[in-house]
Scaffold this motif. Structure first.
Motif, PDB file in Angstrom:
ATOM      1  N   GLY A   1     -75.000  -4.861   8.636  1.00  0.00           N
ATOM      2  CA  GLY A   1     -74.171  -4.643   7.445  1.00  0.00           C
ATOM      3  C   GLY A   1     -73.875  -5.963   6.748  1.00  0.00           C
ATOM      4  O   GLY A   1     -72.761  -6.473   6.808  1.00  0.00           O
ATOM      5  N   THR A   2     -74.888  -6.512   6.065  1.00  0.00           N
ATOM      6  CA  THR A   2     -74.732  -7.808   5.384  1.00  0.00           C
ATOM      7  C   THR A   2     -73.709  -7.710   4.264  1.00  0.00           C
ATOM      8  O   THR A   2     -72.910  -8.640   4.055  1.00  0.00           O
ATOM      9  N   GLY A   3     -73.751  -6.596   3.515  1.00  0.00           N
ATOM     10  CA  GLY A   3     -72.824  -6.407   2.394  1.00  0.00           C
ATOM     11  C   GLY A   3     -72.918  -7.543   1.405  1.00  0.00           C
ATOM     12  O   GLY A   3     -74.002  -7.886   0.917  1.00  0.00           O
ATOM     13  N   THR A   4     -71.796  -8.195   1.142  1.00  0.00           N
ATOM     14  CA  THR A   4     -71.785  -9.305   0.177  1.00  0.00           C
ATOM     15  C   THR A   4     -72.424 -10.561   0.767  1.00  0.00           C
ATOM     16  O   THR A   4     -72.785 -11.470   0.026  1.00  0.00           O
TER      17      THR A   4
ATOM     18  N   ASP B   1     -83.019  -0.698   8.430  1.00  0.00           N
ATOM     19  CA  ASP B   1     -81.984   0.172   8.981  1.00  0.00           C
ATOM     20  C   ASP B   1     -81.429  -0.466  10.242  1.00  0.00           C
ATOM     21  O   ASP B   1     -82.135  -0.563  11.252  1.00  0.00           O
ATOM     22  N   GLY B   2     -80.193  -0.876  10.174  1.00  0.00           N
ATOM     23  CA  GLY B   2     -79.563  -1.571  11.299  1.00  0.00           C
ATOM     24  C   GLY B   2     -79.394  -0.694  12.525  1.00  0.00           C
ATOM     25  O   GLY B   2     -79.076  -1.201  13.601  1.00  0.00           O
TER      26      GLY B   2
ATOM     27  N   ASP C   1     -79.251  -5.366   6.369  1.00  0.00           N
ATOM     28  CA  ASP C   1     -78.608  -4.354   5.525  1.00  0.00           C
ATOM     29  C   ASP C   1     -79.663  -3.377   5.014  1.00  0.00           C
ATOM     30  O   ASP C   1     -80.803  -3.757   4.713  1.00  0.00           O
TER      31      ASP C   1
ATOM     32  N   ARG D   1     -75.213   4.394   7.077  1.00  0.00           N
ATOM     33  CA  ARG D   1     -75.754   5.369   6.123  1.00  0.00           C
ATOM     34  C   ARG D   1     -76.196   6.682   6.751  1.00  0.00           C
ATOM     35  O   ARG D   1     -75.889   7.745   6.242  1.00  0.00           O
TER      36      ARG D   1
ATOM     37  N   ASN E   1     -69.465 -12.607   5.566  1.00  0.00           N
ATOM     38  CA  ASN E   1     -69.323 -12.760   7.018  1.00  0.00           C
ATOM     39  C   ASN E   1     -70.529 -13.496   7.609  1.00  0.00           C
ATOM     40  O   ASN E   1     -70.377 -14.370   8.473  1.00  0.00           O
TER      41      ASN E   1
ATOM     42  N   THR F   1     -70.563  -4.143  10.847  1.00  0.00           N
ATOM     43  CA  THR F   1     -69.511  -4.056   9.830  1.00  0.00           C
ATOM     44  C   THR F   1     -69.659  -2.783   9.004  1.00  0.00           C
ATOM     45  O   THR F   1     -69.368  -2.762   7.816  1.00  0.00           O
TER      46      THR F   1
ATOM     47  N   GLU G   1     -75.761  -9.490  12.820  1.00  0.00           N
ATOM     48  CA  GLU G   1     -74.781  -8.687  12.085  1.00  0.00           C
ATOM     49  C   GLU G   1     -75.491  -7.465  11.515  1.00  0.00           C
ATOM     50  O   GLU G   1     -76.571  -7.591  10.938  1.00  0.00           O
TER      51      GLU G   1
END
Ligand code: SAM
Length: 378
Positions: free
Chosen positions: A112-115, A161-162, A135, A238, A118, A178, A110
């Protein structure tokens, strides 16, 4: 939550029900969140410590929840300038998982790990050692690791950096992105197995309208291609955010005086429609290096600006709700309104194709969008 998933998605198999029950969205949210009303664009802060009922209602609602502004530089309850981390709408999370079509034994990256929600859902479904999530935000990575550990879920969460993918964990059977992408890196294709899937919200700089591209990697591993599955808008990767086009750098006195004047009778709705309609997406494919900015409508009038990203050309039309003859101003080497009208006509002549007839191919030479078949470049 599970009932909501059934009504809004209807696509996710029953095997996901225990996963969503065991990995609730609420376990991945901080105390302070901002509820984003997609219909009005309004954003309201909710703090669990002051308003627990409101917080739980928001956590269970089918709405995006912003958890960070301005890459973490913003503090306090007021909204910041740019939302930079959010927990996506549950119906979208489930729809993307359905598109991803993961099977036991597969490995997923994935971006964009964010919270971490997912990643948590995927880790529960696929088991330890199956999920890597990257992330760029160090705080998000730390918080997600803590939340996953508290639920006993094992996923490798990497700070980086993804855009480069994550080579040490490759090859993957699935890659899910994501955040919104404008230029797809070939590394994502290289790190996915032949026959594997890269699911990515993709669009152009024309607008924030994106669509999820479901790309299947070719047997020789040298390209990936597929059609778009649904309209979305994501926070941008980003390094691919567009600096805000500023009126002053384009519309100088000199360029105003040199502007060419013509007319159109097209309405805003007819040409540009709404964020989740296909119009702006297609215009962006046919009018490269151009960005569209529309002011909020006021008393039936809506100024629309087109700015070139390849030079300082600009165009302006003040649209009205009713069909009437409107003045068009165009300045600079490009006639941007003419380009947009020609793109709109191109789309109309082809029967107004929707997202499912549009596709994307990515190979070592770059990316190409197409209509109906990969040999039909746009
Ligand atoms: C909409 S959020 C992701 C939501 C997440 N999947 C979840 O379940 O909560 C978008 C994320 O993309 C991340 N992001 C933006 N640019 C990135 C990049 N270049 N590499 C990795 N992550 C990036 C942001 O920091 C943010 O956390």
């Amino acid at each position: 939550m599970t009932a909501e998933l059934k009504t809004t998605s209807g696509e996710l198999g029953v095997e996901w029900k225990p996963v969503f029950d065991a990995v609730p969205r609420s376990a991945f949210l901080p105390d302070l969140i901002w509820r984003h009303d997609l219909a009005t664009g309004d954003v309201s802060a909710i703090d669990r410590r002051a308003d627990p009922d409101g917080w739980w209602a928001a956590a269970g609602a089918n709405t995006p929840l912003v958890t960070q502004w301005d890459d973490g530089r913003h503090e306090g309850r007021e909204r910041g300038r740019v939302a930079t981390i959010s927990s996506s709408m549950p119906s979208l999370v489930s729809a993307m998982l359905a598109d991803l079509d993961v099977r036991p034994g597969q490995r997923v990256l994935e971006i964009g790990t964010g919270t971490g929600w997912n990643a948590g859902l995927l880790a529960h479904r696929l088991g330890a050692g199956s999920v890597v999530s990257v992330d760029v935000d160090e705080g998000a990575v730390k918080a997600a690791r803590g939340r996953l550990a508290r639920l006993g879920l094992v996923a490798e969460v990497v700070h980086g950096d993804g855009f480069a993918g994550y080579g040490p964990g490759a090859p993957y059977d699935r890659m899910v992105v994501t955040c919104g992408v404008r230029t797809l890196p070939f590394a994502w294709v290289e790190q996915t197995r032949p026959g594997g899937v890269v699911l990515v919200p993709w669009g152009t700089h024309f607008s924030s309208t994106e669509a999820t591209a479901r790309l299947v990697v070719a047997e020789d591993g040298l390209s990936a291609q597929g059609t778009f599955t649904r309209p979305v808008t994501f926070m941008r990767l980003r390094s691919q955010r567009l600096a805000h086009a500023s009126y002053d750098t384009y519309v100088t006195e000199e360029s105003r005086e040199a502007a060419r004047i013509s007319t159109t009778s097209r309405t805003h709705r007819e040409v540009f429609a709404g964020t989740y309609d296909v119009n702006r997406f297609v215009l962006g494919l046919r009018v490269p290096d151009c960005t569209y900015l529309a002011d909020r409508p006021r008393e039936g009038r809506r100024p629309v600006w087109l700015y070139s990203l390849s030079d300082r050309s600009w165009a302006c039309v003040v649209h009205r709700d009713e069909r009437t003859e409107l003045t068009v101003h165009q300045s600079g080497p490009r006639s941007l309104w003419d380009e947009v009208e020609a793109a709109y006509e191109w789309w109309t002549e082809r029967g107004r194709p929707g997202f499912g007839r549009l596709g994307l191919t990515v190979d070592g030479g770059g990316q190409r969008a197409w209509l109906d078949e990969p040999e039909g470049p746009i």
